[in-house]
Scaffold this motif. Structure first.
Motif, short mmCIF file in Angstrom:
data_model
loop_
_atom_site.label_atom_id
_atom_site.label_comp_id
_atom_site.label_asym_id
_atom_site.label_seq_id
_atom_site.Cartn_x
_atom_site.Cartn_y
_atom_site.Cartn_z
N LYS A 106 11.60 -24.95 39.59
CA LYS A 106 12.00 -25.64 38.36
C LYS A 106 10.86 -25.61 37.36
O LYS A 106 9.71 -25.59 37.77
CB LYS A 106 12.32 -27.10 38.69
CG LYS A 106 13.79 -27.44 38.60
CD LYS A 106 14.01 -28.92 38.75
CE LYS A 106 15.49 -29.22 38.59
NZ LYS A 106 15.78 -30.63 38.68
N PRO A 107 11.08 -25.65 36.09
CA PRO A 107 12.36 -25.57 35.37
C PRO A 107 12.78 -24.10 35.19
O PRO A 107 12.01 -23.27 34.70
CB PRO A 107 12.02 -26.21 34.01
CG PRO A 107 10.54 -26.09 33.88
CD PRO A 107 9.93 -25.92 35.23
N ASN A 142 19.06 -26.82 35.96
CA ASN A 142 17.85 -26.13 35.50
C ASN A 142 16.96 -25.72 36.69
O ASN A 142 15.75 -25.91 36.68
CB ASN A 142 17.07 -27.04 34.53
CG ASN A 142 16.06 -26.28 33.72
OD1 ASN A 142 16.12 -25.05 33.63
ND2 ASN A 142 15.12 -26.99 33.12
N VAL A 186 4.35 -21.90 28.60
CA VAL A 186 5.41 -22.60 27.87
C VAL A 186 5.38 -24.11 28.16
O VAL A 186 5.52 -24.94 27.25
CB VAL A 186 6.80 -22.00 28.22
CG1 VAL A 186 7.91 -22.74 27.48
CG2 VAL A 186 6.84 -20.54 27.87
N LEU A 187 5.17 -24.45 29.45
CA LEU A 187 5.17 -25.88 29.80
C LEU A 187 3.97 -26.59 29.18
O LEU A 187 4.10 -27.70 28.67
CB LEU A 187 5.15 -26.04 31.33
CG LEU A 187 6.39 -25.55 32.06
CD1 LEU A 187 6.20 -25.67 33.56
CD2 LEU A 187 7.62 -26.31 31.63
N ASP A 214 5.70 -16.23 21.29
CA ASP A 214 6.59 -16.38 22.46
C ASP A 214 6.76 -17.84 22.84
O ASP A 214 7.12 -18.15 23.98
CB ASP A 214 6.00 -15.63 23.67
CG ASP A 214 6.16 -14.14 23.50
OD1 ASP A 214 7.16 -13.72 22.91
OD2 ASP A 214 5.27 -13.40 23.97
N MET A 233 13.42 -33.45 29.57
CA MET A 233 13.55 -32.14 28.93
C MET A 233 13.79 -31.04 29.98
O MET A 233 14.60 -30.16 29.77
CB MET A 233 12.27 -31.84 28.14
CG MET A 233 12.32 -30.55 27.37
SD MET A 233 10.77 -30.27 26.50
CE MET A 233 10.98 -31.30 25.09
N HIS A 234 13.07 -31.13 31.11
CA HIS A 234 13.16 -30.07 32.12
C HIS A 234 13.95 -30.48 33.35
O HIS A 234 13.98 -29.75 34.34
CB HIS A 234 11.76 -29.60 32.52
CG HIS A 234 11.02 -28.97 31.39
ND1 HIS A 234 11.43 -27.81 30.80
CD2 HIS A 234 9.91 -29.36 30.71
CE1 HIS A 234 10.60 -27.49 29.82
NE2 HIS A 234 9.67 -28.42 29.74
N GLU A 252 4.29 -19.82 23.03
CA GLU A 252 3.07 -20.23 23.73
C GLU A 252 1.92 -20.32 22.74
O GLU A 252 1.84 -19.51 21.81
CB GLU A 252 2.73 -19.21 24.83
CG GLU A 252 3.75 -19.19 25.93
CD GLU A 252 3.46 -18.15 26.98
OE1 GLU A 252 2.49 -17.39 26.83
OE2 GLU A 252 4.22 -18.10 27.96
N ASN A 293 12.53 -17.37 31.34
CA ASN A 293 12.44 -17.19 29.89
C ASN A 293 12.28 -15.72 29.50
O ASN A 293 12.94 -15.22 28.62
CB ASN A 293 11.23 -18.02 29.40
CG ASN A 293 11.10 -18.02 27.91
OD1 ASN A 293 12.10 -17.85 27.21
ND2 ASN A 293 9.90 -18.20 27.40
N ARG A 294 11.39 -15.03 30.23
CA ARG A 294 11.13 -13.65 29.85
C ARG A 294 11.41 -12.67 30.98
O ARG A 294 10.96 -11.55 30.97
CB ARG A 294 9.68 -13.52 29.39
CG ARG A 294 9.57 -13.81 27.89
CD ARG A 294 8.15 -13.70 27.44
NE ARG A 294 7.35 -14.82 27.87
CZ ARG A 294 6.04 -14.91 27.66
NH1 ARG A 294 5.41 -13.96 27.08
NH2 ARG A 294 5.39 -15.99 28.05
N VAL A 335 12.48 -22.13 31.86
CA VAL A 335 11.14 -21.63 31.52
C VAL A 335 10.79 -20.43 32.40
O VAL A 335 10.28 -19.42 31.92
CB VAL A 335 10.10 -22.76 31.68
CG1 VAL A 335 8.69 -22.24 31.51
CG2 VAL A 335 10.38 -23.88 30.68
#
Lengths: 291, 135
Positions: free
Chosen positions: A195-196, A260, B78-79, B40, B103-104, B42, A202-203, A199
């Motif tokens: 998790k998450p 998620n 990202v986090l 991206d 959020m996550h 980031e 994402n790519r 994220v």
């Protein structure tokens, strides 16, 4: 099974044969194969420790051992479980105790189950009188062995039913990554939870994500699911055996956007395993709403 | 059989005040940091650090620079970028954890460990400071 309605939401805890229903705000803080410690807002709430016993059960002996190991200043006394709390534990031999410290007070039970020969030490830090209803529910939900062939493993936001023979080898609950490793008749079964997912994916897609776990070509790949299968054959089989490498590897990862999360099961061993069993494991492995 | 040997890392009730206190603090960004978005989602943080005197001579010889301040970069994922964005000098650590959790869709403990570990790392590098809130 559980009296009273409407029942407030509870979290199920299923760990190595133990089952309890606890308030959702009680978070597992320490997890060992036969020990769990829960906290509520950073304060101790409940401790559970269990063990199979060989030979005759003696609550007095266990309590004497417990008393010996207490820190200086902690006093252990006998405590009688209130009558109405005894009925849910009627099939067990139950002995109560209380521990008194300067600023902390806790109650506990030594619970012996003659059916599975297991002794459980349950100790809570909540006020037994004020939180009577809470405690009644916890004791009512207490189970120390499974009736069916499968065993429930549920903690945090994962829930899995595994065959009773699956033995926990190791576990890790890192932020973002949970790993539970079992031995099932010589095959290593690993449950993953990442998790998450939004994220992590994402790519990259799920196959690219899976490459960090298994270095094989995928057998099947879809938008939210991928699986890998490797069966050593011919020369490869001989080499794998000589090098003591697994001759069978299988993995499935799937993405559950609603929670998620990415879940996965991996199996590997020196003998081939029916993929039907693994499909069943996947069906019985789900993620829950986090609390 | 049930000896109560306390294992390493076992949480103790004595930590409760420290933990609660820490969660009530407000992280504040160091104003000298520059943020760079790599496109991206980031961020890359650039900050300056003063070199310790016994390192200074070595750096001077290698780089030929005479000053005792060097520039460092920290690439956030990202986090990390999400949490960094939540640091506004107003929100308490507890509120950041709440927002990060929802959020996550993480569980409470997981969110708390992730955010506090990250904040601790930022604090060690001097990128944030913790301000005590007086009620």
């Amino acid at each position: 099974m559980i009296q009273g309605s409407p029942a407030p939401y509870r979290q199920d805890i299923g760990w190595n044969g133990l089952f309890l229903q606890l308030p959702p705000s009680w978070q597992p803080a320490v997890i060992y194969p036969a020990y769990l410690y829960f906290e509520q807002d950073g304060q101790p709430a409940l401790e559970v420790k269990w063990q199979k016993i060989h030979g005759r059960f003696s609550a007095a002996k266990i309590l004497a051992q417990l008393e010996k190991s207490l820190a200086p200043g902690v006093e252990q006394e006998h405590w009688d479980l209130p009558e109405d709390l005894k009925s849910p534990l009627a099939s067990y031999t139950v002995t109560g105790f209380q521990l008194q410290q300067e600023n902390r007070h806790s109650h506990g039970l030594v619970i012996f189950c003659p059916a599975c020969n297991r002794v459980t030490l349950l100790q809570w830090y909540i006020d037994t009188t004020r939180e009577h209803h809470q405690l009644a529910h916890i004791l009512d939900s207490f189970r120390d062995h499974n009736e069916g062939a499968d065993r429930l493993w549920t903690i945090f936001d994962i829930r899995a039913h595994l065959p009773g023979e699956a033995e926990l080898q190791s576990h890790e609950f890192l932020p973002g990554r949970y790993t539970l490793c079992f031995d099932l008749k010589g095959t290593a079964i690993t449950l993953y939870r990442f998790k998450p997912a939004a994220v992590l994916l994402n790519r990259k897609n799920i196959v690219e994500f899976g490459r960090s776990l298994i270095d094989r070509q995928p057998l099947e790949e879809g938008k939210d699911q991928a699986s890998w299968l490797f069966k050593a054959e011919g020369m490869e089989l001989l080499l794998a055996k000589a090098r003591r490498n697994p001759v069978f590897q299988w993995m499935r990862l799937w993405h559950e956007p609603r929670h998620n999360v990415i879940l996965g099961i991996r199996a590997e061993g020196k003998r081939r395993m029916e993929t039907g069993i693994l499909d069943r494991l996947c069906e019985n492995y789900t993620s829950l709403e986090p609390h | 059989m049930f000896s109560r040997s306390r294992r390493k890392n076992h949480p103790r009730a004595g930590n409760i005040h420290t933990r609660d206190h820490a969660l009530e603090c407000v992280p504040v960004k160091n104003p000298q940091i520059t943020e760079q978005d790599n496109g991206d989602g980031e961020l890359c943080l650039t900050y300056q650090v003063r070199i310790r005197p016994w390192f200074q001579n070595i750096v001077r010889k290698i780089s030929g620079r005479g000053d005792d301040i060097i520039e460092r970069r920290l690439q956030l994922d990202v986090l990390g970028t999400t949490v960094w964005g939540m640091i506004d000098g107003q929100r308490r650590t507890r509120e950041i954890i709440d927002d990060f959790q929802s959020m996550h869709r993480l569980n409470r403990r997981e969110a708390e460990i992730s955010v506090t570990t990250f904040l601790k790392e930022l604090g060690k590098r001097g990128l944030i400071a913790m301000r005590e809130e007086r009620n």
